[in-house]
Design an enzyme around this catalytic site. Structure first.
Site, mmCIF file in Angstrom:
data_model
loop_
_atom_site.group_PDB
_atom_site.id
_atom_site.type_symbol
_atom_site.label_atom_id
_atom_site.label_comp_id
_atom_site.label_asym_id
_atom_site.label_seq_id
_atom_site.Cartn_x
_atom_site.Cartn_y
_atom_site.Cartn_z
ATOM 1 C CD GLU B 53 29.872 56.147 27.208
ATOM 2 O OE1 GLU B 53 31.093 56.320 27.388
ATOM 3 O OE2 GLU B 53 29.226 56.764 26.342
ATOM 4 C CG PHE B 115 27.448 57.294 12.814
ATOM 5 C CD1 PHE B 115 28.803 57.547 12.808
ATOM 6 C CD2 PHE B 115 26.651 57.921 13.759
ATOM 7 C CE1 PHE B 115 29.372 58.427 13.719
ATOM 8 C CE2 PHE B 115 27.210 58.801 14.675
ATOM 9 C CZ PHE B 115 28.582 59.060 14.655
ATOM 10 C CD GLN B 116 28.101 57.178 17.715
ATOM 11 O OE1 GLN B 116 26.953 57.287 18.128
ATOM 12 N NE2 GLN B 116 29.113 57.863 18.220
ATOM 13 C CE LYS B 165 17.245 57.607 17.309
ATOM 14 N NZ LYS B 165 18.105 58.645 16.698
ATOM 15 C CG MET B 483 50.258 45.110 43.170
ATOM 16 S SD MET B 483 50.783 44.404 44.728
ATOM 17 C CE MET B 483 49.280 44.457 45.682
HETATM 18 C C1 LIG Z 1 45.857 43.077 43.625
HETATM 19 C C2 LIG Z 1 44.912 42.014 44.113
HETATM 20 C C3 LIG Z 1 45.311 41.153 45.117
HETATM 21 C C4 LIG Z 1 44.423 40.201 45.632
HETATM 22 N N1 LIG Z 1 44.804 39.449 46.708
HETATM 23 C C5 LIG Z 1 43.897 38.703 47.352
HETATM 24 C C6 LIG Z 1 44.184 38.064 48.593
HETATM 25 O O1 LIG Z 1 45.281 38.160 49.122
HETATM 26 N N2 LIG Z 1 43.204 37.367 49.196
HETATM 27 C C7 LIG Z 1 41.947 37.270 48.668
HETATM 28 O O2 LIG Z 1 41.078 36.661 49.292
HETATM 29 N N3 LIG Z 1 41.659 37.809 47.485
HETATM 30 C C8 LIG Z 1 42.581 38.557 46.831
HETATM 31 N N4 LIG Z 1 42.239 39.172 45.647
HETATM 32 C C9 LIG Z 1 40.898 38.956 45.099
HETATM 33 C C10 LIG Z 1 40.827 37.695 44.254
HETATM 34 O O3 LIG Z 1 41.358 37.962 42.980
HETATM 35 C C11 LIG Z 1 39.364 37.188 44.103
HETATM 36 O O4 LIG Z 1 38.563 38.206 43.595
HETATM 37 C C12 LIG Z 1 38.757 36.774 45.412
HETATM 38 O O5 LIG Z 1 39.661 35.999 46.165
HETATM 39 C C13 LIG Z 1 37.512 35.953 45.151
HETATM 40 O O6 LIG Z 1 36.715 35.927 46.274
HETATM 41 P P1 LIG Z 1 35.684 34.762 46.577
HETATM 42 O O7 LIG Z 1 36.356 33.439 46.503
HETATM 43 O O8 LIG Z 1 35.007 35.134 47.812
HETATM 44 O O9 LIG Z 1 34.727 34.723 45.322
HETATM 45 P P2 LIG Z 1 33.689 35.708 44.618
HETATM 46 O O10 LIG Z 1 34.319 36.207 43.381
HETATM 47 O O11 LIG Z 1 33.059 36.678 45.524
HETATM 48 O O12 LIG Z 1 32.653 34.601 44.168
HETATM 49 C C14 LIG Z 1 31.611 34.214 44.978
HETATM 50 C C15 LIG Z 1 31.364 32.715 44.919
HETATM 51 O O13 LIG Z 1 30.170 32.471 45.663
HETATM 52 C C16 LIG Z 1 29.183 31.899 44.831
HETATM 53 N N5 LIG Z 1 27.894 32.484 45.171
HETATM 54 C C17 LIG Z 1 27.353 33.638 44.735
HETATM 55 N N6 LIG Z 1 26.142 33.835 45.271
HETATM 56 C C18 LIG Z 1 25.903 32.780 46.082
HETATM 57 C C19 LIG Z 1 24.825 32.393 46.920
HETATM 58 N N7 LIG Z 1 23.725 33.154 47.051
HETATM 59 N N8 LIG Z 1 24.920 31.230 47.592
HETATM 60 C C20 LIG Z 1 26.021 30.426 47.458
HETATM 61 N N9 LIG Z 1 27.066 30.747 46.685
HETATM 62 C C21 LIG Z 1 27.019 31.915 46.011
HETATM 63 C C22 LIG Z 1 29.600 32.186 43.424
HETATM 64 O O14 LIG Z 1 29.092 31.189 42.557
HETATM 65 C C23 LIG Z 1 31.120 32.193 43.515
HETATM 66 O O15 LIG Z 1 31.646 30.899 43.387
HETATM 67 C C24 LIG Z 1 43.124 40.095 45.099
HETATM 68 C C25 LIG Z 1 42.743 40.926 44.059
HETATM 69 C C26 LIG Z 1 43.608 41.896 43.583
HETATM 70 C C27 LIG Z 1 43.137 42.821 42.503
HETATM 71 C C1 LIG Z 2 43.153 48.928 34.301
HETATM 72 C C2 LIG Z 2 44.351 48.306 34.897
HETATM 73 N N1 LIG Z 2 45.550 48.427 34.282
HETATM 74 C C3 LIG Z 2 46.664 47.875 34.836
HETATM 75 C C4 LIG Z 2 46.586 47.160 36.003
HETATM 76 C C5 LIG Z 2 47.828 46.519 36.601
HETATM 77 N N2 LIG Z 2 48.119 47.127 37.916
HETATM 78 C C6 LIG Z 2 47.759 46.533 39.061
HETATM 79 S S1 LIG Z 2 48.123 47.459 40.418
HETATM 80 C C7 LIG Z 2 48.803 48.663 39.465
HETATM 81 C C8 LIG Z 2 49.385 49.907 40.082
HETATM 82 C C9 LIG Z 2 48.418 50.694 40.873
HETATM 83 O O1 LIG Z 2 49.029 51.880 41.275
HETATM 84 P P1 LIG Z 2 48.351 52.852 42.315
HETATM 85 O O2 LIG Z 2 46.952 53.103 41.947
HETATM 86 O O3 LIG Z 2 49.192 54.050 42.522
HETATM 87 O O4 LIG Z 2 48.300 51.967 43.643
HETATM 88 P P2 LIG Z 2 49.496 51.485 44.601
HETATM 89 O O5 LIG Z 2 49.807 50.082 44.225
HETATM 90 O O6 LIG Z 2 50.638 52.397 44.386
HETATM 91 O O7 LIG Z 2 48.907 51.588 45.957
HETATM 92 C C10 LIG Z 2 48.731 48.324 38.105
HETATM 93 C C11 LIG Z 2 49.265 49.150 37.016
HETATM 94 C C12 LIG Z 2 45.303 47.042 36.586
HETATM 95 N N3 LIG Z 2 45.113 46.333 37.707
HETATM 96 N N4 LIG Z 2 44.222 47.630 36.056
#
Ligand SMILES: Cc1cc2nc3c(=O)[nH]c(=O)nc-3n(C[C@H](O)[C@H](O)[C@H](O)COP(=O)(O)OP(=O)(O)OC[C@H]3O[C@@H](n4cnc5c(N)ncnc54)[C@H](O)[C@@H]3O)c2cc1C
Ligand SMILES: Cc1ncc(C[n+]2csc(CCOP(=O)(O)OP(=O)(O)O)c2C)c(N)n1
Ligand SMILES: [Mg+2]
Lengths: 170, 586
Positions: B53, B115-116, B165, B483
């Site tokens: 799911e 159940f479930q 259901k 990472m």
């Molecule tokens: C490993 C990892 C590393 C990351 N590193 C970075 C990084 O280096 N740089 C980076 O940028 N991000 C990074 N992120 C992502 C980060 O965590 C956030 O998800 C991201 O920065 C959020 O983007 P955003 O501010 O565009 O907001 P979003 O989450 O896209 O939110 C959108 C915003 O716009 C508003 N909005 C929605 N619809 C409308 C509309 N129609 N009109 C006006 N407003 C609207 C919402 O209310 C909200 O405030 C990383 C994520 C991971 C997993």
């Molecule tokens: C469901 C979940 N569990 C744990 C993490 C923490 N986490 C972030 S990046 C990462 C490693 C990802 O490894 P891989 O997919 O091999 O990508 P790489 O960084 O090596 O490119 C982990 C464990 C996560 N983001 N999501």
């Protein structure tokens, strides 16, 4: 401490659809995001439209209070959020039932103080009174403090209900 | 209202059709069998059977993000619903419109530990935009239509409808969409005119401006990206995008600075740090963007355009908040800019661009592919070149590969880039790619993956095989949770605790068991060939590209640091040790 870090109390009124889960949504929002609830009261205020009014007393910095209101406003069953503390003069009332157990001088003294505070006796035995007192939170706290050495045994409080002064409704 | 009574399950199917739904991603079970019966008896709505799911929700997210439509999920009660929770949370964090139908035990058994049974509305309350438990079939039509309205309007998000259901089997009349009055949830789209004037004036007077734009531009629809591009070009100002915003402004444009934030470019972050006016369009000042809050853009006046008042002043206090939809706001701003004949301060702007050119010259995304080991940056740069101009969509998993994909693949249009930003859900990319491919059967869909993430939802390979979805899985295999390994190296004294990926499957053989093509390389000289082959093969592919296991993702702003304290490469890391406060942050 700068103004931005200063923590203030706010009384917030919220109109919501009286539907299952709505209180859980509000409380879950507060606990999930780490906001404080000092007091929360809820009751239906419009039976025909099934609208309830929730009054929340909360505390936080200006930015947190603004967040709390915005987050409440986002909940789908919430119709209106209003910050009574900011919106102008308002009245706050709370009701408490206070049980005091004792005999002799202490019993007489508790009755005397109750009179000063306009608390009513709603139940009595030879050794106890239950007082009903209505007022703002400060008045209730003061009354309860005075009852402590006089045999305070039990307290039940409703939490704050609040409404704006003047002609305007929410 | 029609006068023939039909079952609740049939009402659901009618409502879905009425809402323009073409496809439902789902998995059956006891509590939803009446709905599966109704699906069996019609041929308007397609059901895609996933293998878990969680995969259904991510597939629906991919479908939704790449089309702008609401993604629809159908799961059974109990474990079906709990498996969906990660996907729902992911959709909530990234503002993706989803309607998720969950089965429930019959109303008379609710609360009995039947159940479930699980308290689905209780469990999903904090991870949905809204949820419903339908206890009376009379409410069903209304709830269905209202759910779609809530999911797609304002800031989009996931909505759960819990369906006992007996409600699905009870008979009732169906009420079509047009006859439902939706007065409950009406977010504001049009901005305040005074604020617009004030903002445009501030923008025009800027000497060191920057546009910082995000996922809200994509949420607002393709028109918003056009308006943004038009407005940014009219001003001549620099523009940077968040991870969620990539594609909202063309990457090839000379005013584009690349992504900002923790792994953003040097020029983007330095421009943010030094700007005097910041125009934030549909972004939410996430901690990956701001770094240390008290050092964030210290000299800037900030304008924030967002449809959700709770995004405003949440992390960063702004000077001009504008509540409204990006497209509506930008249209009004453009009009004021034109009508009042505003012009940028070209003298100041030239100086600003000269400064930015110096930052650009640092070339913070440079890498060295001279050795015998494949560098991940090289693979993605080559992929970017090879798919240029092609009708393509990219999804990612989570980790270093995700960041490299964001840095090296340029996106020219919105809705082409699907990644899990807010929650960072490993296992998102593969099912999301399925959803994208279902929506765009003839387009190229690539899941940029890490070997660890790939293992999180690879049961969906079976779905890909069943529906003959030509999804390409490009695994940047570094044999590590890269990472995690990077953070352990930089912050935890190189103690690589449990981050090595033992006992990986042979990805080529894995492909084979699912009737897919498996490819593998370890040589830089073969990268182009393998990518071309992957793109050209008419069917699903797993490409196992084995890369340098020690490569780190730079630039990087370590947690708790400011924009101007970024690490540019391996040599920088010793010079700038991470603070104690930084270590407790994620
Ligand atoms: C490993 C990892 C590393 C990351 N590193 C970075 C990084 O280096 N740089 C980076 O940028 N991000 C990074 N992120 C992502 C980060 O965590 C956030 O998800 C991201 O920065 C959020 O983007 P955003 O501010 O565009 O907001 P979003 O989450 O896209 O939110 C959108 C915003 O716009 C508003 N909005 C929605 N619809 C409308 C509309 N129609 N009109 C006006 N407003 C609207 C919402 O209310 C909200 O405030 C990383 C994520 C991971 C997993
Ligand atoms: C469901 C979940 N569990 C744990 C993490 C923490 N986490 C972030 S990046 C990462 C490693 C990802 O490894 P891989 O997919 O091999 O990508 P790489 O960084 O090596 O490119 C982990 C464990 C996560 N983001 N999501
Ligand atoms: Mg890896």
């Amino acid at each position: 401490m700068t103004i931005e870090q200063q923590i203030n109390f706010h009384t917030i009124s919220v109109l919501v659809d009286n539907e299952p889960g709505v209180l859980a949504r509000v409380i879950g929002l507060f606990s999930g995001r780490g906001y404080n609830i000092e007091s929360l009261t809820v009751a239906e205020v419009d039976i025909e439209k099934a609208i309830s009014r929730i009054t929340i007393v909360t505390s936080g910095t200006e930015m947190i209070i603004e967040q709390i209101k915005a987050q409440l406003g986002r909940l789908v069953p919430i119709h209106k959020v209003s910050d009574l503390t900011l919106d102008g003069p308002h009245v706050e009332r709370e009701l408490a039932l206070v049980k005091v157990v004792g005999t002799g001088d202490k019993r007489v003294e508790s009755l005397r103080i109750a009179d000063i505070f306009r608390a009513r006796v709603v139940d009595s035995t030879n050794e106890s009174f239950v007082f009903e007192i209505v007022g703002d939170t400060g008045k209730l706290n003061a009354f309860i403090d005075l009852m402590r050495p006089l045999g305070l045994a039990d307290i039940s409080r409703t939490g704050v209900a609040a409404i704006a002064r003047g002609t305007e409704g929410l | 209202m029609s006068t023939t009574k039909i079952s609740g399950a049939e009402i659901i199917l009618k409502a879905l059709a009425d809402q323009g739904v073409e496809v439902v991603f789902g998995y059956p079970g006891g509590a939803v069998l009446p709905i599966y019966d109704a699906i069996f008896n019609q041929n308007q709505i397609r059901h895609v059977l996933v293998r878990q799911e969680g995969g259904a929700v991510h597939a629906a997210e991919g479908y939704a993000r790449s089309t702008g439509k609401v993604g629809v999920v159908l799961v059974t009660s109990g474990p079906g619903a709990t498996n969906a929770v990660t996907g729902l949370t992911d959709a909530l964090m990234d503002s993706i419109p989803i309607v998720c139908l969950t089965g429930q035990v019959p109303t008379h058994l609710i609360g009995n530990d039947a159940f479930q049974e699980c308290d689905t509305t209780g469990i999903t309350r904090p991870c949905t935009k809204h949820n419903y438990l339908v206890k009376d079939v009379k409410d069903l039509s209304k709830v269905m239509h209202e759910a779609f309205h809530v999911a797609r309007s304002g800031r989009p998000g996931p909505v759960v409808i819990d369906l006992p259901k007996d409600v699905c089997m009870a008979l009732e009349n169906y009420t079509p969409k047009e006859e439902i009055e939706l007065k409950k949830y009406q977010p504001r789209l049009k901005p305040d005119a005074d604020r617009i004037e004030e903002a445009v004036k501030l923008i025009a007077g800027a000497k060191k401006p920057v546009f910082y734009c995000g996922g809200g531009v994509i949420n607002s629809g393709p028109e918003a990206s056009k308006l943004l591009t038009e407005f940014v070009r009219a001003t001549g100002y620099p523009c940077t995008l968040t991870l969620m915003g990539l594609g909202a402004y063309p990457a090839s444009d000379k005013q584009f600075l690349g992504m900002l934030g923790m792994h953003g470019t040097y020029e983007a972050n330095m421009t943010m740090h030094g700007c005097d006016v910041m125009v934030c369009v549909g972004a939410r000042f996430d901690d990956r963007i701001t770094g240390r809050l008290d050092a964030f853009a210290p000299g800037a006046k900030k304008i924030h355009i967002d449809i959700d008042p709770s995004s405003i002043n949440k992390n960063v206090k702004v000077d001009i908040p504008i509540v409204g939809d990006v497209a509506h706001v930008l249209k009004d701003m453009m009009k004021v800019w034109k009508d009042k004949k505003f012009k940028p301060d070209t003298k100041a702007l030239d100086k600003w661009w000269a400064q930015i050119a110096d930052w650009r010259a640092v070339d913070s995304l440079k890498f060295d592919q001279s050795g015998e080991i494949i560098k991940p940056q090289f693979v993605l740069q080559r992929l970017g070149e090879l798919i240029k101009g092609k009708d393509s969509y990219i999804t990612t998993e989570v980790g270093q590969h995700q960041m490299w994909a964001a840095q090296y693949l340029g996106f020219e249009e919105p809705n082409r880039w699907m990644t899990s930003g807010g929650l960072g859900t490993m296992g998102y990319g593969l099912p999301a790619a399925m959803g994208v491919q279902i929506a765009h059967p003839d387009s190229l869909v690539v899941d940029i993956s890490g070997e660890a993430s790939f293992l999180m939802n690879m049961q969906e390979l079976s779905t890909i095989a069943q529906y003959r979805l030509p999804v390409k899985c490009l695994i940047l295999n570094n044999f590590y949770m890269g990472m995690v390994r990077q953070w352990q190296e930089l912050l935890h004294g190189s103690r690589y605790s449990e981050s090595y990926m033992e006992s990986l499957p042979d990805f080529v053989k894995l492909a084979d068991t699912f009737g897919m093509t498996g490819l593998r390389t370890t040589k830089p000289g073969e990268v182009d060939d393998i990518l071309k082959e992957m793109i050209e093969i008419d069917g699903p592919v797993i490409a196992d590209v084995q890369i340098d296991p020690t490569e780190n993702c730079f630039p990087m702003i370590p947690s708790g640091a400011a924009h101007n304290e970024m690490l540019l490469g391996p040599d920088d890391k010793a010079a700038k040790p991470v603070s104690e406060e930084g270590m407790v942050l994620v």
